[in-house]
Structures are given as structure tokens and as C-alpha cells.
Design an enzyme around this catalytic site. Structure first.
Site, PDB file in Angstrom:
ATOM      1  N   GLU A 145       0.958  -1.196   0.076  1.00  0.00           N
ATOM      2  CA  GLU A 145      -0.238   0.014   0.053  1.00  0.00           C
ATOM      3  C   GLU A 145       0.876   1.307   0.112  1.00  0.00           C
ATOM      4  O   GLU A 145       1.973   1.294   0.757  1.00  0.00           O
ATOM      5  CB  GLU A 145      -0.881  -0.122   1.275  1.00  0.00           C
ATOM      6  N   GLU A 149      -1.484   9.131   4.786  1.00  0.00           N
ATOM      7  CA  GLU A 149      -2.595   9.571   5.537  1.00  0.00           C
ATOM      8  C   GLU A 149      -2.760  11.063   5.267  1.00  0.00           C
ATOM      9  O   GLU A 149      -1.938  12.004   5.198  1.00  0.00           O
ATOM     10  CB  GLU A 149      -2.283   9.346   7.250  1.00  0.00           C
ATOM     11  N   ASN A 204       9.825   4.027   0.385  1.00  0.00           N
ATOM     12  CA  ASN A 204       9.672   4.692   1.721  1.00  0.00           C
ATOM     13  C   ASN A 204      11.007   5.219   1.934  1.00  0.00           C
ATOM     14  O   ASN A 204      11.267   6.418   2.526  1.00  0.00           O
ATOM     15  CB  ASN A 204       9.256   3.826   2.909  1.00  0.00           C
ATOM     16  N   LEU A 246      10.975  17.827  -1.092  1.00  0.00           N
ATOM     17  CA  LEU A 246      12.141  18.754  -0.952  1.00  0.00           C
ATOM     18  C   LEU A 246      11.669  19.699   0.010  1.00  0.00           C
ATOM     19  O   LEU A 246      11.950  20.984  -0.022  1.00  0.00           O
ATOM     20  CB  LEU A 246      12.585  19.459  -2.210  1.00  0.00           C
ATOM     21  N   LYS A 247      10.879  19.428   1.285  1.00  0.00           N
ATOM     22  CA  LYS A 247      10.401  20.468   1.785  1.00  0.00           C
ATOM     23  C   LYS A 247      11.241  20.351   3.232  1.00  0.00           C
ATOM     24  O   LYS A 247      11.113  19.384   4.106  1.00  0.00           O
ATOM     25  CB  LYS A 247       9.105  20.426   2.188  1.00  0.00           C
ATOM     26  N   CYS A 256       5.129   5.180   9.299  1.00  0.00           N
ATOM     27  CA  CYS A 256       5.835   4.288   8.228  1.00  0.00           C
ATOM     28  C   CYS A 256       7.295   4.792   8.074  1.00  0.00           C
ATOM     29  O   CYS A 256       8.181   3.679   8.188  1.00  0.00           O
ATOM     30  CB  CYS A 256       5.089   4.309   6.791  1.00  0.00           C
ATOM     31  N   LYS A 259       9.669   3.301  11.057  1.00  0.00           N
ATOM     32  CA  LYS A 259       9.868   1.768  11.205  1.00  0.00           C
ATOM     33  C   LYS A 259      10.434   1.059   9.843  1.00  0.00           C
ATOM     34  O   LYS A 259      11.033   0.175   9.966  1.00  0.00           O
ATOM     35  CB  LYS A 259       8.544   1.101  11.660  1.00  0.00           C
TER      36      LYS A 259
HETATM   37  N1  LIG Z   1      -0.822   4.092   7.783  1.00  0.00           N
HETATM   38  C1  LIG Z   1      -0.028   4.193   6.608  1.00  0.00           C
HETATM   39  O1  LIG Z   1      -0.059   5.479   6.319  1.00  0.00           O
HETATM   40  C2  LIG Z   1       0.424   3.116   5.845  1.00  0.00           C
HETATM   41  C3  LIG Z   1       0.596   3.517   4.395  1.00  0.00           C
HETATM   42  C4  LIG Z   1       1.004   2.246   3.759  1.00  0.00           C
HETATM   43  C5  LIG Z   1       1.297   1.091   4.361  1.00  0.00           C
HETATM   44  N2  LIG Z   1       1.024   0.949   5.748  1.00  0.00           N
HETATM   45  C6  LIG Z   1       1.343  -0.412   5.929  1.00  0.00           C
HETATM   46  O2  LIG Z   1       0.066  -1.017   6.378  1.00  0.00           O
HETATM   47  C7  LIG Z   1      -0.059  -1.733   7.382  1.00  0.00           C
HETATM   48  C8  LIG Z   1      -1.282  -1.442   8.585  1.00  0.00           C
HETATM   49  O3  LIG Z   1      -0.957   0.000   8.858  1.00  0.00           O
HETATM   50  P1  LIG Z   1      -2.100   0.875   9.748  1.00  0.00           P
HETATM   51  O4  LIG Z   1      -1.523   2.166   9.764  1.00  0.00           O
HETATM   52  O5  LIG Z   1      -3.381   0.804   9.030  1.00  0.00           O
HETATM   53  O6  LIG Z   1      -2.045   0.091  11.101  1.00  0.00           O
HETATM   54  P2  LIG Z   1      -2.960   0.002  12.219  1.00  0.00           P
HETATM   55  O7  LIG Z   1      -2.212  -0.262  13.518  1.00  0.00           O
HETATM   56  O8  LIG Z   1      -3.781   1.613  12.121  1.00  0.00           O
HETATM   57  O9  LIG Z   1      -4.113  -0.869  12.017  1.00  0.00           O
HETATM   58  C9  LIG Z   1      -3.684  -2.290  12.104  1.00  0.00           C
HETATM   59  C10 LIG Z   1      -5.159  -3.075  12.685  1.00  0.00           C
HETATM   60  O10 LIG Z   1      -4.841  -4.255  12.404  1.00  0.00           O
HETATM   61  C11 LIG Z   1      -5.585  -5.047  13.502  1.00  0.00           C
HETATM   62  N3  LIG Z   1      -5.275  -6.123  13.801  1.00  0.00           N
HETATM   63  C12 LIG Z   1      -4.031  -6.808  14.269  1.00  0.00           C
HETATM   64  N4  LIG Z   1      -4.071  -8.053  14.336  1.00  0.00           N
HETATM   65  C13 LIG Z   1      -5.295  -8.467  13.921  1.00  0.00           C
HETATM   66  C14 LIG Z   1      -5.642  -9.762  13.449  1.00  0.00           C
HETATM   67  N5  LIG Z   1      -4.835 -11.043  13.505  1.00  0.00           N
HETATM   68  N6  LIG Z   1      -6.637  -9.776  12.742  1.00  0.00           N
HETATM   69  C15 LIG Z   1      -7.552  -8.844  12.369  1.00  0.00           C
HETATM   70  N7  LIG Z   1      -7.048  -7.623  12.755  1.00  0.00           N
HETATM   71  C16 LIG Z   1      -6.070  -7.333  13.182  1.00  0.00           C
HETATM   72  C17 LIG Z   1      -5.487  -4.021  14.766  1.00  0.00           C
HETATM   73  O11 LIG Z   1      -6.369  -4.202  15.622  1.00  0.00           O
HETATM   74  C18 LIG Z   1      -5.568  -2.847  13.955  1.00  0.00           C
HETATM   75  O12 LIG Z   1      -7.165  -2.380  13.880  1.00  0.00           O
HETATM   76  C19 LIG Z   1       1.426  -1.863   8.196  1.00  0.00           C
HETATM   77  O13 LIG Z   1       1.950  -2.765   7.713  1.00  0.00           O
HETATM   78  C20 LIG Z   1       1.938  -0.569   7.779  1.00  0.00           C
HETATM   79  O14 LIG Z   1       3.077  -0.355   7.754  1.00  0.00           O
HETATM   80  C21 LIG Z   1       0.459   1.925   6.394  1.00  0.00           C
END
Ligand SMILES: NC(=O)c1ccc[n+]([C@@H]2O[C@H](COP(=O)([O-])OP(=O)(O)OC[C@H]3O[C@@H](n4cnc5c(N)ncnc54)[C@H](O)[C@@H]3O)[C@@H](O)[C@H]2O)c1
Length: 437
Positions: A145, A149, A204, A246-247, A256, A259
Site C-alpha cells: 500500500e 494519511e 519509503n 524537498l521541504k 511508516c 519503522k
Molecule cells: N498508515 C499508513 O499510512 C500506511 C501506509 C502504507 C502502508 N502501511 C502499512 O499497512 C499496515 C497497517 O498499517 P495501519 O497504519 O493501517 O495500522 P493500524 O495499526 O492503524 O491498523 C492495524 C489494525 O490491524 C488490527 N489487527 C491486528 N492483528 C489482527 C488480526 N490478527 N486480525 C485482524 N485484525 C488485526 C489492529 O487491531 C488494527 O486495527 C502496516 O504494515 C503499515 O506499515 C501503512
């Protein structure tokens, strides 16, 4: 029309999962979404949104009939064949990605030759291969993805590209995922699983590198009297470089970049390769946040007993996400110097209050600035540009402002009576418009 579309399953309804669920419903799919947190599932089932993300609430309301939320894996497996895994992959103590939630999901899946596991969570290269080893009869597709945000709905609905990684044997599954994304019109790139996983981590890391690079340039600009806004504009006009990311500012944050850069560095290290550039990129970002303290000391000498207002707490505007926000480091550093910290954020205050219990939360920017010895603009919320800065200067004990995002017009601030500190620019530099991120 919706009857003919393939139902979609979503596992984990955080930022990525909830946006994925809402957007596929908007495209006409029946969506079944599973999370393990009952309160979250109950709130979403009642129509209450759990995160601040522009446009998402409307989308969930409009498509409420097409989305079901559950805590039960069996319900999910019965309702959909294509399962998007959107669980969190936070860092472990070692800095490697914690795959325990991904593993927990895989454990629960049946190898019935029917379900397709589509990995949206960001995972180290090699994860898909190891899941395939453990569950050889499970169809597996990597579909990282790239949404941001704050603009997540728009990013999902209008992607630059959709990366679909599949290994030989899973072409059918990859075709099915491609069919889901076709209506969105973005470029679809097919790759093998390991390469798809690396595309996400490398993207990233590259964006983080761009920001750390311009931040180092900003720091040099301060030494030589140049303006980083003009420098970034001039650089960005080169089409090989481009104007985005470039800000200059006080560094990246969010769920993200931190980590994922560390996870990539560790992934490289675990494979015997020392990723030197990335180490520097991470260090620069850490130091950039701390430079704010030096900037404040330039004006206030000691920070002991000073009242410092933080304007903005979220890691960026249009979100209430506090993960790895610069404000967390700043508040801790300021308190470490003996300062008293007061803060205001239009949407993240509630989430922030659970993390910053010694910080006083104000209900408006003006309230935060009242009697403060200095202020730091941490998040570039549009309302800060609209603030009556003349009145703010009058209400502060000492109108010192560190503009951590080069967001305000320095000349206007100086005219209002402020001692202004930007990042890589002086109070005399005119604001630039070129940079974007
Ligand atoms: N937030 C971002 O902007 C973004 C963008 C791109 C990729 N990602 C990636 O996407 C992934 C999710 O990120 P996020 O920010 O949405 O995380 P988040 O912490 O907001 O959401 C994760 C959800 O998964 C749930 N969860 C955990 N274990 C579970 C299970 N066994 N079954 C069902 N639900 C379960 C949690 O309760 C939580 O609601 C991560 O790997 C992140 O790196 C995030």
C-alpha cells in the site's frame, strides 16, 4: 452491478484497512472487514469512525450497506475469497519488522485452495516466500500500500501505481487482484513477490532520504546565509529531481517512514549488507528534531522554567495519527531541559494526551500561546497560517517562534513582533511556494 463484483475481505481495520474497505465498497464490492479489537468493530458497526481521515466518514456512511465488520475469522472466510491483510507491522526491539500479527492471521487461514491472501501490510522482502513455505497451498499475492494519511481516500481511488507481486503458480490470484484495481486507472506493475516487497521498502526509504537530504541542505544554508526554499525550488525544476519531498523542516514522522527505514536497514544487515546511506538518513532525522532546542536556546539561553507552546502534535496535518510524531521527541527534550510544555492540536489532542501526560493541552492556538516564552510550529495545520499573529505576540511573555515546517511568512511574523527562526532560512527570506510533499 454490485452482485457481479467479487466480494472483498479485509483483515485489520486501522488506517490502511478501513480505507481499503471503504474504497472497495465505494467501487461496488461487498466488503467484510475483520479486526481483533471488539470495541473497534462495535464502533464501526454503529457507524462511528475510529480515525481522522478526510473523506473517509462520508464514504463509510454512503456505503454502510455494503460493509460488514466482524471479529470472527470464520465469517470473513465465508464471506470473501480475496483477503487483504492490513494488520500492523510495528518494529520489534531489534528494529526488525514485527510480523507476529501477520503470522497470527496466516495461522488462522485454511489452505483450501480457494482463498487468496493479499499482503497489504508492509513486510520485509522474503516474508511472502516464508509464508508460502509454511502454507504451500495458500495463494499469495503481495500488494503493498502506498496511500498517505491525510489524503488516503484520494490516494487509494487515484493511485500513481498499483504493485502486484506474485510468483509462478499464483498468476490466477494476481489476475483477480488486478481486476479489482483496474477501474481505478493507475499504472499496474506486475512483479515477483520479493521485488514487490522491496518496492515498498525502497520507496519509503527513498522518500525519507529526500527529506533528510534537504534537511541537511537547510542546515548548510543556515551556515552560509542561503534560503533552502529557493534552493529547493531551483533543484526541483530539474525534472530528474522533481519538486516533491524537498521541504525542509524538523524531520519526518508517522507510522511508516521511521519503522520502514529501520526495518530495511535491519533486513540488509541480517543479510550481511551494511546499508550506510540509510543509517545517515535516520541519524539526520533524529538530529533535526533536536536542533529545535538549540534554536530556542539561541533566544532564551536556558529553557529551565520557560513555558514553550507546541502548535500541532500530529505527525502531519489532516490526521490524528501520533505514531512517531516529532512532537513526542520535542516535548520530551523540552521537558528534559526543564521547560514547561503546553500544546494545541485541532484533532490529535485526545490521542496525544494519552502519550504526553505531562503536557498541558490547550483548546486553541491562542490559549496555548498565552504567557508562553516561545512557540514551536510542529504541524502545518492551515489554521496556523490564519492566526492573528499580532495578537499572539502581545499575549506571549516573549514572542519567539521556531517555525518547524517553514510554514509561516517570516516577514509577517517579524512585523508582528516575533523573533523568528525557520529551518534553513532567515527571517528576511520571502516564503517560497515550490516545495510539496
Ligand atoms: N498508515 C499508513 O499510512 C500506511 C501506509 C502504507 C502502508 N502501511 C502499512 O499497512 C499496515 C497497517 O498499517 P495501519 O497504519 O493501517 O495500522 P493500524 O495499526 O492503524 O491498523 C492495524 C489494525 O490491524 C488490527 N489487527 C491486528 N492483528 C489482527 C488480526 N490478527 N486480525 C485482524 N485484525 C488485526 C489492529 O487491531 C488494527 O486495527 C502496516 O504494515 C503499515 O506499515 C501503512
Amino acid at each position: 452491478m454490485s452482485e457481479q463484483l467479487e466480494p472483498v475481505g479485509v483483515i485489520g481495520v486501522g488506517w490502511v484497512g478501513l480505507v481499503t474497505a471503504a474504497c472497495f465498497a465505494e467501487l461496488g464490492h461487498q466488503v467484510i472487514a475483520r479486526d481483533i479489537v471488539p470495541e473497534k468493530v462495535e464502533a464501526l458497526s454503529r457507524g462511528e469512525i475510529t480515525i481522522h481521515e478526510p473523506g473517509l466518514e462520508e464514504l463509510l456512511q454512503r456505503n454502510a450497506e455494503r460493509i460488514a465488520f466482524t471479529t470472527e475469522m470464520d465469517e470473513l472466510l465465508a464471506g470473501a475469497r480475496l483477503l487483504f491483510v492490513c494488520v500492523d507491522t510495528p518494529p520489534t526491539y531489534s528494529g526488525d519488522a514485527d510480523l507476529s500479527r501477520v503470522r497470527a492471521v496466516v495461522e488462522e487461514l485454511r489452505e483450501d485452495g480457494d482463498h487468496v491472501l493479499i499482503m497489504k501490510s508492509t513486510v520485509p522482502a522474503g516474508t511472502g516466500e516464508s509464508i508460502r513455505r509454511d502454507k504451500p497451498n495458500l495463494s499469495y499475492v503481495s500488494c503493498p500500500e502506498f496511500l498517505k494519511e491525510g489524503t488516503a481516500v484520494k490516494d487509494f481511488m487515484h493511485p500513481d501505481r498499483v504493485v502486484i507481486g506474485a510468483d509462478p503458480g499464483d498468476e490466477g490470484a494476481a489476475e483477480a487482484v488486478e481486476a479489482l484495481y483496474k477501474p481505478l486507472g493507475g499504472e499496474i506493475l506486475r512483479a515477483d513477490v520479493a521485488s514487490a516487497e522491496m518496492i515498498k521498502l525502497a520507496s519509503n526509504a527513498f522518500l525519507a532520504t529526500k527529506i533528510s537530504f534537504i534537511n541537511e541542505i537547510a542546515n548548510v544554508c543556515e551556515e552560509v546565509g542561503a534560503d533552502v526554499g529557493q534552493v529547493a525550488e531551483g533543484m526541483g525544476l530539474d525534472e530528474r529531481i522533481g519538486p516533491k519531498f524537498l521541504k525542509a523542516g524538523i524531520g519526518w514522522g508517522g507510522s511508516c517512514f521511521g519503522k520502514d527505514t529501520i526495518a530495511l536497514k535491519k533486513l540488509a544487515g541480517n543479510s550481511g549488507y551494511h546499508f550506510q546511506l540509510l543509517s545517515a538518513v535516520i541519524d539526520v532525522n533524529e538530529l533535526q528534531k533536536r536542533r529545535v532546542v538549540q534554536k530556542l536556546k539561541k533566544h532564551l539561553d536556558s529553557l529551565a522554567g520557560r513555558r514553550v507552546a507546541l502548535l500541532g502534535l500530529a505527525f502531519k496535518p489532516d490526521t490524528d495519527d501520533m505514531r512517531d510524531a516529532a512532537s513526542l521527541v520535542l516535548a520530551a527534550r523540552l521537558e528534559g531541559e526543564g521547560a514547561e510544555v503546553v500544546a494545541y492540536d485541532p484533532v490529535a489532542a485526545e490521542r496525544a494526551a494519552t502519550l504526553l501526560d505531562s503536557v498541558e493541552m490547550a483548546t486553541s492556538a491562542m490559549e496555548a500561546l498565552e504567557g508562553a516564552d516561545a512557540a514551536v510550529l510542529v504541524t502545518e495545520w492551515p489554521e496556523f497560517a490564519e492566526l492573528d499573529w499580532v495578537a499572539a505576540a502581545e499575549r506571549m511573555a516573549r514572542p519567539v517562534l521556531v517555525d518547524g515546517r517553514n510554514f509561516l511568512d517570516p516577514q509577517k511574523l517579524v512585523k508582528a513582533g516575533f523573533e523568528y527562526e525557520g529551518i534553513g532560512r532567515t527571517a528576511l527570506d520571502a516564503p517560497r511556494t515550490a516545495s510539496a510533499s
